[in-house]
Scaffold this motif. Structure first.
Motif, PDB file in Angstrom:
ATOM      1  N   THR A  72       5.841  -1.583  -7.122  1.00  0.00           N
ATOM      2  CA  THR A  72       4.756  -0.453  -7.599  1.00  0.00           C
ATOM      3  C   THR A  72       3.325  -0.669  -7.240  1.00  0.00           C
ATOM      4  OG1 THR A  72       4.271  -1.979  -9.582  1.00  0.00           O
ATOM      5  CG2 THR A  72       5.833  -0.410  -9.883  1.00  0.00           C
ATOM      6  N   ASP A  73       2.699   0.204  -6.889  1.00  0.00           N
ATOM      7  CA  ASP A  73       1.042   0.302  -6.703  1.00  0.00           C
ATOM      8  C   ASP A  73       0.762   1.013  -7.873  1.00  0.00           C
ATOM      9  OD1 ASP A  73      -1.331   0.341  -5.687  1.00  0.00           O
ATOM     10  OD2 ASP A  73      -0.802   1.539  -4.038  1.00  0.00           O
TER      11      ASP A  73
ATOM     12  N   HIS B 158       4.545   4.234  -5.366  1.00  0.00           N
ATOM     13  CA  HIS B 158       5.440   3.141  -4.665  1.00  0.00           C
ATOM     14  C   HIS B 158       4.490   2.474  -3.783  1.00  0.00           C
ATOM     15  CE1 HIS B 158       9.049   5.388  -6.077  1.00  0.00           C
ATOM     16  NE2 HIS B 158       9.768   3.987  -5.943  1.00  0.00           N
ATOM     17  N   ASP B 159       4.932   0.968  -3.636  1.00  0.00           N
ATOM     18  CA  ASP B 159       3.966   0.268  -2.660  1.00  0.00           C
ATOM     19  C   ASP B 159       4.851   0.534  -1.260  1.00  0.00           C
ATOM     20  OD1 ASP B 159       3.568  -1.986  -0.944  1.00  0.00           O
ATOM     21  OD2 ASP B 159       2.841  -3.114  -2.585  1.00  0.00           O
TER      22      ASP B 159
ATOM     23  N   ASP C 195       4.252  -0.457   1.812  1.00  0.00           N
ATOM     24  CA  ASP C 195       4.648  -1.498   2.502  1.00  0.00           C
ATOM     25  C   ASP C 195       6.029  -2.148   2.418  1.00  0.00           C
ATOM     26  OD1 ASP C 195       2.515  -0.928   4.406  1.00  0.00           O
ATOM     27  OD2 ASP C 195       1.109  -2.147   3.117  1.00  0.00           O
ATOM     28  N   LYS C 196       5.892  -2.476   0.811  1.00  0.00           N
ATOM     29  CA  LYS C 196       7.234  -3.291   0.179  1.00  0.00           C
ATOM     30  C   LYS C 196       8.598  -2.389   0.595  1.00  0.00           C
ATOM     31  CE  LYS C 196       5.743  -6.605  -3.129  1.00  0.00           C
ATOM     32  NZ  LYS C 196       5.905  -6.895  -4.637  1.00  0.00           N
TER      33      LYS C 196
END
Length: 341
Positions: free
Chosen positions: A311-312, A320-321, A323-324
Protein backbone atom coordinates in the motif's frame (compact mmCIF):
# COMPACT_ATOMS: atom_id res chain seq x y z
CA UNK A 1 28.99 -15.16 -5.88
CA UNK A 2 26.75 -18.27 -6.13
CA UNK A 3 26.66 -20.04 -9.50
CA UNK A 4 22.92 -19.40 -9.90
CA UNK A 5 23.39 -15.64 -9.52
CA UNK A 6 26.10 -15.67 -12.20
CA UNK A 7 23.67 -17.31 -14.62
CA UNK A 8 20.94 -14.76 -13.89
CA UNK A 9 23.40 -11.88 -14.44
CA UNK A 10 24.39 -13.32 -17.82
CA UNK A 11 20.70 -13.58 -18.79
CA UNK A 12 20.07 -9.99 -17.70
CA UNK A 13 22.96 -8.77 -19.86
CA UNK A 14 21.57 -10.69 -22.83
CA UNK A 15 18.09 -9.14 -22.71
CA UNK A 16 15.64 -7.37 -20.44
CA UNK A 17 12.80 -9.34 -18.81
CA UNK A 18 9.68 -9.20 -21.00
CA UNK A 19 6.65 -8.08 -19.03
CA UNK A 20 3.17 -7.71 -20.54
CA UNK A 21 0.66 -5.75 -18.46
CA UNK A 22 -3.02 -6.11 -19.36
CA UNK A 23 -5.69 -3.77 -18.02
CA UNK A 24 -6.90 -0.20 -17.80
CA UNK A 25 -7.88 2.48 -15.33
CA UNK A 26 -5.82 4.62 -12.98
CA UNK A 27 -3.79 1.83 -11.38
CA UNK A 28 -2.14 0.67 -14.60
CA UNK A 29 0.18 3.69 -15.15
CA UNK A 30 1.48 3.40 -11.56
CA UNK A 31 2.74 -0.13 -12.21
CA UNK A 32 4.05 0.69 -15.69
CA UNK A 33 6.03 3.67 -14.44
CA UNK A 34 7.60 1.53 -11.71
CA UNK A 35 8.42 -1.29 -14.15
CA UNK A 36 10.08 1.23 -16.45
CA UNK A 37 12.46 2.13 -13.61
CA UNK A 38 13.26 -1.60 -13.26
CA UNK A 39 14.50 -1.67 -16.86
CA UNK A 40 11.92 -4.17 -18.06
CA UNK A 41 10.88 -4.63 -21.68
CA UNK A 42 7.28 -3.54 -21.25
CA UNK A 43 4.20 -4.10 -23.36
CA UNK A 44 0.94 -2.53 -22.17
CA UNK A 45 -2.29 -3.99 -23.57
CA UNK A 46 -5.02 -1.47 -22.84
CA UNK A 47 -8.79 -1.85 -22.48
CA UNK A 48 -10.93 -0.36 -25.29
CA UNK A 49 -14.44 -0.72 -23.84
CA UNK A 50 -14.48 2.44 -21.69
CA UNK A 51 -17.54 4.58 -22.41
CA UNK A 52 -17.40 7.19 -19.66
CA UNK A 53 -15.96 10.69 -19.24
CA UNK A 54 -14.05 12.44 -22.02
CA UNK A 55 -13.25 9.11 -23.67
CA UNK A 56 -16.91 8.23 -23.92
CA UNK A 57 -17.89 11.59 -25.39
CA UNK A 58 -15.16 11.39 -28.05
CA UNK A 59 -16.13 7.79 -28.79
CA UNK A 60 -19.72 8.88 -29.39
CA UNK A 61 -18.82 11.94 -31.48
CA UNK A 62 -16.33 10.42 -33.91
CA UNK A 63 -16.68 6.67 -33.37
CA UNK A 64 -13.13 5.80 -32.30
CA UNK A 65 -11.72 3.54 -29.62
CA UNK A 66 -11.87 5.46 -26.30
CA UNK A 67 -8.47 7.13 -25.81
CA UNK A 68 -8.29 7.96 -22.09
CA UNK A 69 -6.55 4.88 -20.70
CA UNK A 70 -4.11 4.80 -23.63
CA UNK A 71 -3.26 8.46 -23.07
CA UNK A 72 -2.29 7.78 -19.45
CA UNK A 73 -0.29 4.69 -20.40
CA UNK A 74 1.63 6.58 -23.10
CA UNK A 75 2.57 9.26 -20.57
CA UNK A 76 3.68 6.69 -17.98
CA UNK A 77 6.15 5.12 -20.45
CA UNK A 78 7.22 8.34 -22.21
CA UNK A 79 10.72 9.80 -22.02
CA UNK A 80 9.49 13.30 -22.86
CA UNK A 81 10.11 16.12 -20.40
CA UNK A 82 7.63 16.67 -17.58
CA UNK A 83 6.50 19.91 -19.24
CA UNK A 84 5.78 18.14 -22.53
CA UNK A 85 3.86 15.38 -20.78
CA UNK A 86 1.87 17.98 -18.82
CA UNK A 87 0.77 19.61 -22.09
CA UNK A 88 -0.38 16.24 -23.42
CA UNK A 89 -2.36 15.64 -20.22
CA UNK A 90 -3.85 19.16 -20.01
CA UNK A 91 -7.63 19.11 -19.62
CA UNK A 92 -9.61 22.09 -20.94
CA UNK A 93 -11.51 24.19 -18.41
CA UNK A 94 -13.36 26.11 -21.12
CA UNK A 95 -17.13 26.49 -21.02
CA UNK A 96 -17.26 25.46 -24.67
CA UNK A 97 -19.85 22.71 -25.13
CA UNK A 98 -17.33 20.37 -26.74
CA UNK A 99 -13.85 21.18 -25.36
CA UNK A 100 -14.87 21.42 -21.71
CA UNK A 101 -13.47 18.44 -19.82
CA UNK A 102 -11.43 17.05 -22.72
CA UNK A 103 -7.67 16.52 -22.49
CA UNK A 104 -5.36 17.54 -25.33
CA UNK A 105 -4.02 13.99 -25.44
CA UNK A 106 -7.45 12.49 -26.05
CA UNK A 107 -8.03 14.87 -28.96
CA UNK A 108 -4.61 14.10 -30.46
CA UNK A 109 -5.27 10.36 -30.28
CA UNK A 110 -8.68 10.85 -31.91
CA UNK A 111 -7.14 12.98 -34.69
CA UNK A 112 -4.34 10.47 -35.34
CA UNK A 113 -6.90 7.66 -35.47
CA UNK A 114 -8.63 9.46 -38.33
CA UNK A 115 -5.33 10.25 -40.06
CA UNK A 116 -3.97 6.70 -39.83
CA UNK A 117 -7.33 5.05 -40.39
CA UNK A 118 -7.29 3.03 -37.15
CA UNK A 119 -6.36 3.29 -33.47
CA UNK A 120 -3.60 0.66 -33.52
CA UNK A 121 -1.44 2.48 -36.08
CA UNK A 122 -2.26 5.82 -34.44
CA UNK A 123 -0.90 4.66 -31.09
CA UNK A 124 2.26 3.26 -32.69
CA UNK A 125 2.89 6.62 -34.42
CA UNK A 126 2.26 8.51 -31.21
CA UNK A 127 4.53 6.14 -29.26
CA UNK A 128 7.39 7.19 -31.50
CA UNK A 129 6.60 10.89 -31.14
CA UNK A 130 6.39 10.58 -27.35
CA UNK A 131 9.60 8.53 -27.04
CA UNK A 132 7.80 5.66 -25.37
CA UNK A 133 10.10 3.07 -23.79
CA UNK A 134 8.13 -0.08 -24.58
CA UNK A 135 5.00 -0.94 -26.54
CA UNK A 136 1.45 0.33 -26.09
CA UNK A 137 -1.22 -1.75 -27.82
CA UNK A 138 -4.99 -1.30 -27.78
CA UNK A 139 -6.54 -4.65 -26.85
CA UNK A 140 -8.57 -4.41 -30.06
CA UNK A 141 -8.38 -2.22 -33.13
CA UNK A 142 -12.15 -1.63 -32.94
CA UNK A 143 -14.34 -0.10 -30.21
CA UNK A 144 -15.84 -2.81 -28.03
CA UNK A 145 -19.00 -2.85 -25.95
CA UNK A 146 -18.92 -4.51 -22.56
CA UNK A 147 -21.91 -6.73 -21.72
CA UNK A 148 -22.81 -8.27 -18.38
CA UNK A 149 -25.12 -10.86 -16.94
CA UNK A 150 -26.06 -10.37 -13.30
CA UNK A 151 -26.79 -12.99 -10.69
CA UNK A 152 -30.53 -12.32 -11.12
CA UNK A 153 -30.20 -13.36 -14.82
CA UNK A 154 -30.77 -9.83 -16.15
CA UNK A 155 -28.29 -8.36 -18.64
CA UNK A 156 -26.95 -4.92 -19.43
CA UNK A 157 -24.66 -3.39 -22.07
CA UNK A 158 -22.19 -0.53 -21.52
CA UNK A 159 -19.54 -0.15 -18.85
CA UNK A 160 -21.08 2.88 -17.17
CA UNK A 161 -24.56 1.35 -17.18
CA UNK A 162 -23.29 -1.98 -15.81
CA UNK A 163 -21.56 -0.50 -12.79
CA UNK A 164 -24.48 1.87 -12.27
CA UNK A 165 -26.84 -1.08 -11.74
CA UNK A 166 -25.10 -1.94 -8.44
CA UNK A 167 -25.94 -5.60 -8.90
CA UNK A 168 -23.67 -8.58 -8.40
CA UNK A 169 -22.14 -9.47 -11.76
CA UNK A 170 -22.07 -13.11 -12.83
CA UNK A 171 -20.10 -12.82 -16.07
CA UNK A 172 -19.05 -10.33 -18.72
CA UNK A 173 -18.27 -10.52 -22.45
CA UNK A 174 -17.45 -8.08 -25.23
CA UNK A 175 -18.94 -7.43 -28.66
CA UNK A 176 -17.83 -5.23 -31.52
CA UNK A 177 -19.62 -1.89 -31.20
CA UNK A 178 -19.93 -1.27 -34.93
CA UNK A 179 -20.33 -4.74 -36.42
CA UNK A 180 -21.33 -8.33 -35.78
CA UNK A 181 -17.73 -9.55 -36.29
CA UNK A 182 -16.08 -11.43 -33.46
CA UNK A 183 -13.78 -9.16 -31.42
CA UNK A 184 -10.10 -9.84 -31.95
CA UNK A 185 -6.69 -8.54 -30.93
CA UNK A 186 -4.03 -7.56 -33.47
CA UNK A 187 -1.19 -10.02 -34.09
CA UNK A 188 1.48 -7.95 -32.26
CA UNK A 189 -0.70 -8.23 -29.12
CA UNK A 190 -0.80 -12.01 -29.39
CA UNK A 191 2.94 -12.20 -30.15
CA UNK A 192 3.74 -10.12 -27.06
CA UNK A 193 1.70 -12.41 -24.80
CA UNK A 194 3.24 -15.56 -26.26
CA UNK A 195 6.79 -14.20 -25.96
CA UNK A 196 6.52 -12.76 -22.45
CA UNK A 197 8.25 -13.91 -19.28
CA UNK A 198 5.46 -12.53 -17.11
CA UNK A 199 1.86 -11.53 -17.84
CA UNK A 200 0.43 -9.06 -15.33
CA UNK A 201 -3.31 -8.56 -14.82
CA UNK A 202 -4.26 -5.43 -12.93
CA UNK A 203 -4.46 -3.55 -10.77
CA UNK A 204 -7.82 -2.24 -11.84
CA UNK A 205 -11.54 -2.76 -11.87
CA UNK A 206 -12.08 -6.51 -12.14
CA UNK A 207 -15.12 -6.61 -14.42
CA UNK A 208 -14.57 -3.40 -16.41
CA UNK A 209 -10.78 -3.00 -16.79
CA UNK A 210 -9.28 -6.51 -16.64
CA UNK A 211 -11.85 -9.04 -17.87
CA UNK A 212 -12.90 -7.14 -21.04
CA UNK A 213 -9.42 -7.81 -22.45
CA UNK A 214 -9.46 -11.50 -21.57
CA UNK A 215 -12.87 -11.89 -23.20
CA UNK A 216 -11.43 -11.02 -26.61
CA UNK A 217 -11.28 -14.62 -27.91
CA UNK A 218 -7.77 -14.75 -29.40
CA UNK A 219 -6.29 -12.68 -26.55
CA UNK A 220 -7.86 -14.90 -23.89
CA UNK A 221 -6.59 -17.97 -25.75
CA UNK A 222 -3.07 -16.53 -25.82
CA UNK A 223 -3.14 -16.00 -22.04
CA UNK A 224 -4.24 -19.61 -21.62
CA UNK A 225 -1.46 -20.94 -23.88
CA UNK A 226 1.48 -18.71 -22.97
CA UNK A 227 4.46 -20.16 -21.11
CA UNK A 228 4.77 -16.91 -19.15
CA UNK A 229 3.94 -16.67 -15.48
CA UNK A 230 0.48 -15.11 -15.11
CA UNK A 231 0.39 -12.68 -12.18
CA UNK A 232 -2.69 -11.03 -10.72
CA UNK A 233 -2.26 -7.83 -8.70
CA UNK A 234 -5.22 -7.99 -6.38
CA UNK A 235 -7.10 -4.79 -5.65
CA UNK A 236 -6.55 -3.42 -2.17
CA UNK A 237 -10.12 -2.19 -1.72
CA UNK A 238 -13.50 -3.53 -2.83
CA UNK A 239 -15.40 -1.56 -5.46
CA UNK A 240 -19.05 -0.56 -5.52
CA UNK A 241 -20.89 -2.00 -8.50
CA UNK A 242 -18.28 -4.71 -9.04
CA UNK A 243 -16.65 -6.48 -6.10
CA UNK A 244 -18.63 -5.75 -2.96
CA UNK A 245 -17.73 -8.34 -0.31
CA UNK A 246 -15.03 -10.00 -2.46
CA UNK A 247 -11.93 -11.63 -0.96
CA UNK A 248 -8.66 -11.92 -2.89
CA UNK A 249 -9.59 -15.53 -3.68
CA UNK A 250 -12.93 -14.35 -5.10
CA UNK A 251 -11.11 -12.01 -7.50
CA UNK A 252 -8.91 -14.85 -8.74
CA UNK A 253 -11.87 -17.23 -8.94
CA UNK A 254 -13.80 -14.86 -11.22
CA UNK A 255 -10.83 -14.47 -13.59
CA UNK A 256 -10.24 -18.22 -13.69
CA UNK A 257 -13.91 -18.88 -14.34
CA UNK A 258 -13.89 -16.49 -17.29
CA UNK A 259 -10.73 -18.12 -18.66
CA UNK A 260 -12.08 -21.62 -18.09
CA UNK A 261 -9.42 -23.02 -15.76
CA UNK A 262 -6.84 -22.21 -13.08
CA UNK A 263 -4.61 -19.89 -15.11
CA UNK A 264 -3.48 -17.42 -12.44
CA UNK A 265 -0.05 -18.62 -11.27
CA UNK A 266 0.68 -15.96 -8.65
CA UNK A 267 -1.40 -13.41 -6.75
CA UNK A 268 0.16 -10.33 -5.16
CA UNK A 269 -2.06 -9.51 -2.19
CA UNK A 270 -1.87 -6.78 0.40
CA UNK A 271 -1.34 -7.85 3.99
CA UNK A 272 -1.16 -4.43 5.63
CA UNK A 273 -4.02 -2.87 7.59
CA UNK A 274 -5.85 0.06 6.02
CA UNK A 275 -6.42 3.12 8.17
CA UNK A 276 -10.04 3.87 7.31
CA UNK A 277 -10.00 6.99 9.50
CA UNK A 278 -7.91 8.73 6.81
CA UNK A 279 -10.68 8.53 4.24
CA UNK A 280 -12.46 11.82 3.61
CA UNK A 281 -16.12 11.46 4.69
CA UNK A 282 -17.38 13.09 1.49
CA UNK A 283 -15.46 10.54 -0.60
CA UNK A 284 -16.29 7.53 1.53
CA UNK A 285 -18.43 4.78 0.03
CA UNK A 286 -19.91 2.26 2.44
CA UNK A 287 -18.86 -0.49 0.05
CA UNK A 288 -15.24 0.69 -0.10
CA UNK A 289 -13.59 -1.73 2.31
CA UNK A 290 -10.27 -3.60 2.42
CA UNK A 291 -10.23 -6.82 0.39
CA UNK A 292 -10.08 -9.76 2.81
CA UNK A 293 -7.36 -12.39 2.56
CA UNK A 294 -8.39 -15.97 1.85
CA UNK A 295 -5.19 -17.97 1.49
CA UNK A 296 -6.92 -21.34 1.48
CA UNK A 297 -9.20 -20.18 -1.30
CA UNK A 298 -6.18 -19.05 -3.34
CA UNK A 299 -4.25 -22.27 -2.79
CA UNK A 300 -7.30 -24.31 -3.78
CA UNK A 301 -6.96 -22.64 -7.19
CA UNK A 302 -3.26 -23.66 -7.38
CA UNK A 303 -2.26 -20.04 -6.99
CA UNK A 304 0.97 -19.01 -5.28
CA UNK A 305 0.49 -16.14 -2.84
CA UNK A 306 2.92 -13.28 -2.30
CA UNK A 307 1.73 -11.09 0.56
CA UNK A 308 3.34 -7.82 1.63
CA UNK A 309 2.48 -4.27 2.53
CA UNK A 310 1.78 -3.19 -1.05
CA UNK A 311 0.00 0.00 0.00
CA UNK A 312 0.75 3.66 -0.49
CA UNK A 313 -1.68 5.40 1.85
CA UNK A 314 -1.78 9.16 1.46
CA UNK A 315 -4.22 12.03 1.04
CA UNK A 316 -7.15 9.94 2.22
CA UNK A 317 -6.68 7.44 -0.62
CA UNK A 318 -5.11 4.00 -0.96
CA UNK A 319 -2.82 3.24 -3.90
CA UNK A 320 -0.53 0.36 -4.76
CA UNK A 321 3.13 0.95 -3.98
CA UNK A 322 4.37 0.70 -7.56
CA UNK A 323 8.00 0.07 -6.69
CA UNK A 324 7.22 -2.85 -4.37
CA UNK A 325 4.83 -4.43 -6.85
CA UNK A 326 7.25 -3.96 -9.75
CA UNK A 327 10.05 -5.54 -7.73
CA UNK A 328 8.02 -8.71 -7.21
CA UNK A 329 7.02 -8.82 -10.88
CA UNK A 330 10.64 -8.52 -12.02
CA UNK A 331 11.74 -11.27 -9.63
CA UNK A 332 9.11 -13.61 -11.07
CA UNK A 333 10.04 -12.67 -14.64
CA UNK A 334 13.73 -13.31 -13.98
CA UNK A 335 12.93 -16.68 -12.43
CA UNK A 336 10.98 -17.58 -15.55
CA UNK A 337 13.88 -16.47 -17.78
CA UNK A 338 16.25 -18.61 -15.74
CA UNK A 339 13.96 -21.66 -15.97
CA UNK A 340 13.83 -21.38 -19.75
CA UNK A 341 17.63 -21.25 -19.95
Amino acid sequence: MPVGENKIIRIIKRRRPRVVVIGGGTGLPVILNALKKQNAEITAIVTVSDDGGSSGVIRNYINVVPPGDMRNVLVSLSDLSEEEKAIFQYRFESNDAFFSGHSIGNLIIAALSEMRGNIFDAIQSLSGMMKVDGHVYPASNEPLTLNAEFMDATTQAGETEITGMHKQIKRVWVTNTNSSDEPSAMQPVIDAVMGADAIVLGPGSLFTSILPNLMIPNLGEAVRKTRAQVIYICNIMTQAGETVGFSDADHVRVINQHLGGDYIDTALVNGAPIDMTKFHPEDYDEYLLPVKNDFEGLRAQHCRVIMDDFTDQRNGLVFHDGDKVAGEIINIALQEMFKRK
